[in-house]
Motif scaffolding. Structure first.
Motif, short mmCIF file in Angstrom:
data_model
loop_
_atom_site.label_atom_id
_atom_site.label_comp_id
_atom_site.label_asym_id
_atom_site.label_seq_id
_atom_site.Cartn_x
_atom_site.Cartn_y
_atom_site.Cartn_z
N TYR A 190 -11.53 -28.67 -19.85
CA TYR A 190 -10.38 -27.66 -19.26
C TYR A 190 -9.72 -26.87 -19.52
O TYR A 190 -9.04 -25.67 -19.67
CB TYR A 190 -10.67 -28.09 -17.33
CG TYR A 190 -10.44 -27.43 -16.97
CD1 TYR A 190 -10.60 -26.35 -15.37
CD2 TYR A 190 -8.05 -27.81 -16.69
CE1 TYR A 190 -9.40 -25.61 -15.39
CE2 TYR A 190 -8.02 -27.16 -15.81
CZ TYR A 190 -7.98 -25.82 -15.03
OH TYR A 190 -7.62 -25.30 -14.13
N ARG A 229 -14.00 -22.95 -11.61
CA ARG A 229 -15.14 -23.21 -11.55
C ARG A 229 -14.69 -23.78 -13.01
O ARG A 229 -16.09 -25.03 -13.20
CB ARG A 229 -15.57 -22.18 -11.87
CG ARG A 229 -16.45 -21.25 -10.79
CD ARG A 229 -17.30 -19.84 -11.32
NE ARG A 229 -17.25 -19.32 -11.59
CZ ARG A 229 -16.24 -18.13 -11.28
NH1 ARG A 229 -16.31 -17.57 -10.28
NH2 ARG A 229 -15.77 -16.89 -12.82
N GLU A 230 -14.57 -23.68 -13.79
CA GLU A 230 -14.43 -24.86 -15.31
C GLU A 230 -14.02 -25.99 -15.04
O GLU A 230 -14.41 -27.46 -15.76
CB GLU A 230 -13.39 -24.04 -15.66
CG GLU A 230 -13.54 -22.53 -16.55
CD GLU A 230 -15.14 -22.36 -17.66
OE1 GLU A 230 -15.27 -23.48 -18.47
OE2 GLU A 230 -15.76 -21.88 -17.42
N TYR A 276 -10.33 -24.23 -22.24
CA TYR A 276 -10.59 -23.38 -22.01
C TYR A 276 -9.62 -22.70 -21.21
O TYR A 276 -8.79 -21.19 -21.30
CB TYR A 276 -11.52 -23.34 -21.22
CG TYR A 276 -11.88 -21.65 -19.52
CD1 TYR A 276 -12.42 -20.84 -20.15
CD2 TYR A 276 -10.79 -21.64 -18.77
CE1 TYR A 276 -12.49 -19.85 -19.89
CE2 TYR A 276 -11.50 -20.79 -17.93
CZ TYR A 276 -12.20 -19.70 -18.67
OH TYR A 276 -12.09 -18.17 -17.81
N ARG A 278 -11.54 -18.51 -11.62
CA ARG A 278 -12.61 -18.67 -12.85
C ARG A 278 -11.83 -20.42 -13.40
O ARG A 278 -12.75 -20.99 -13.76
CB ARG A 278 -12.63 -18.02 -14.21
CG ARG A 278 -12.87 -18.77 -15.55
CD ARG A 278 -15.22 -19.12 -15.22
NE ARG A 278 -15.38 -19.45 -16.32
CZ ARG A 278 -16.38 -18.15 -17.55
NH1 ARG A 278 -15.56 -17.03 -17.48
NH2 ARG A 278 -16.43 -19.04 -19.10
#
Length: 277
Positions: A75, A65-66, A78, A62
């Motif tokens: 980013y 992907r971020e 997150y 993940r």
């Protein structure tokens, strides 16, 4: 390939390298300390890696992907959310491992030549290693965050700094339990340094939820240690230890959630709502 392999081996095995340093230091103390470190590691490493590496293994794809260079702040936001949630989950686990460390060692290992004295020493070392579990989690997650950004120098330097600091602190806290405490301190300082390096200037890091989590964990720890002193005795069988510590742990977790709700810890409240749905 070799650059990436070197960094990956060092950062994913940072606790193992610290443990080897601790064992080398313990050989100058006494033979019992070496055995105590061995058995403490045999319990701590599987517990820690099964929890922390499973989290990072799930989150690392993940992270990839971020990450986008065009939205690096998004980013990092997150990454901090994941780190914050992980810490709020790991902190009560650390509290239970510290409170019940000696009892866990007694249930699993004590028999034959592994005496009550061995249990006491090994449990004390295990409990002090448990203090660094949350820092170990932060290091592992932020290492993966740097990998997704195709950056390996910062994790390499900080983890090397952790090893050097561990060697120095081992000499400062030159006892069997002090050496274990030195490792937890080195990991904690390394985690703080990596957090500052990754998030500096972004104003993303939220300290208030962490302070609330620490406050809830402190209250939980008081309940765990208090319940342990009232319920657990030296004459308890291993089965009775499991029952008493298990019930005390459940009460401690309930207290952690209640205190978090009183302090208006939004993450805990949102999690409870999701479970209800």
């Amino acid at each position: 390939y070799f650059k990436t392999a070197l960094v990956t081996v060092l950062t994913t095995s940072i606790f193992l390298f610290c443990y080897l340093i601790d064992t080398a230091t313990a050989t100058a103390l006494n033979d019992s300390a070496v055995s105590a470190f061995y058995y403490a590691d045999k319990l701590f490493t599987p517990l820690t890696t099964s929890v922390l590496y499973s989290i990072s293994a799930v989150m690392f794809p993940r992270f990839n992907r971020e990450f986008t260079k065009e939205d690096s702040k998004g980013y990092l936001g997150y990454i901090w959310n994941v780190t914050e949630n992980t810490l709020l989950f790991i902190l009560p686990v650390c509290a239970m491992m510290c409170a019940f460390g000696t009892d866990i060692i007694r249930v699993i290992f004590e028999s034959g030549s592994f005496t009550a004295e061995s249990t006491e020493m090994t449990g004390s070392i295990f409990a002090r290693y448990a203090l660094g579990m949350s820092a170990f989690a932060v290091l592992d997650l932020l290492n993966k965050a740097y990998y997704a950004m195709k950056k390996t120098l910062v994790p390499l330097l900080i983890n090397l700094g952790v090893l050097v600091l561990n060697i120095i602190l081992n000499r400062v806290f030159y006892t069997d339990t002090g050496v274990a405490l030195a490792t937890s301190l080195a990991l904690t300082i390394g985690a703080i340094a990596m957090t500052i390096q990754l998030f500096h200037g972004t104003k993303i890091v939220r300290l208030v939820p962490l302070f609330k989590g620490l406050a809830a964990t402190a209250v939980m720890a008081v309940v765990l240690y208090g319940g342990h002193s009232l319920l657990v005795t030296a004459d308890d069988s291993k089965l009775m230890l499991v029952v008493k510590c298990g019930l005390t742990g459940v009460v401690g977790c309930v207290v952690y959630v209640l205190v978090s709700m009183i302090l208006k810890q939004n993450i805990i409240a949102d999690t409870i709502k999701k479970f209800k749905k």
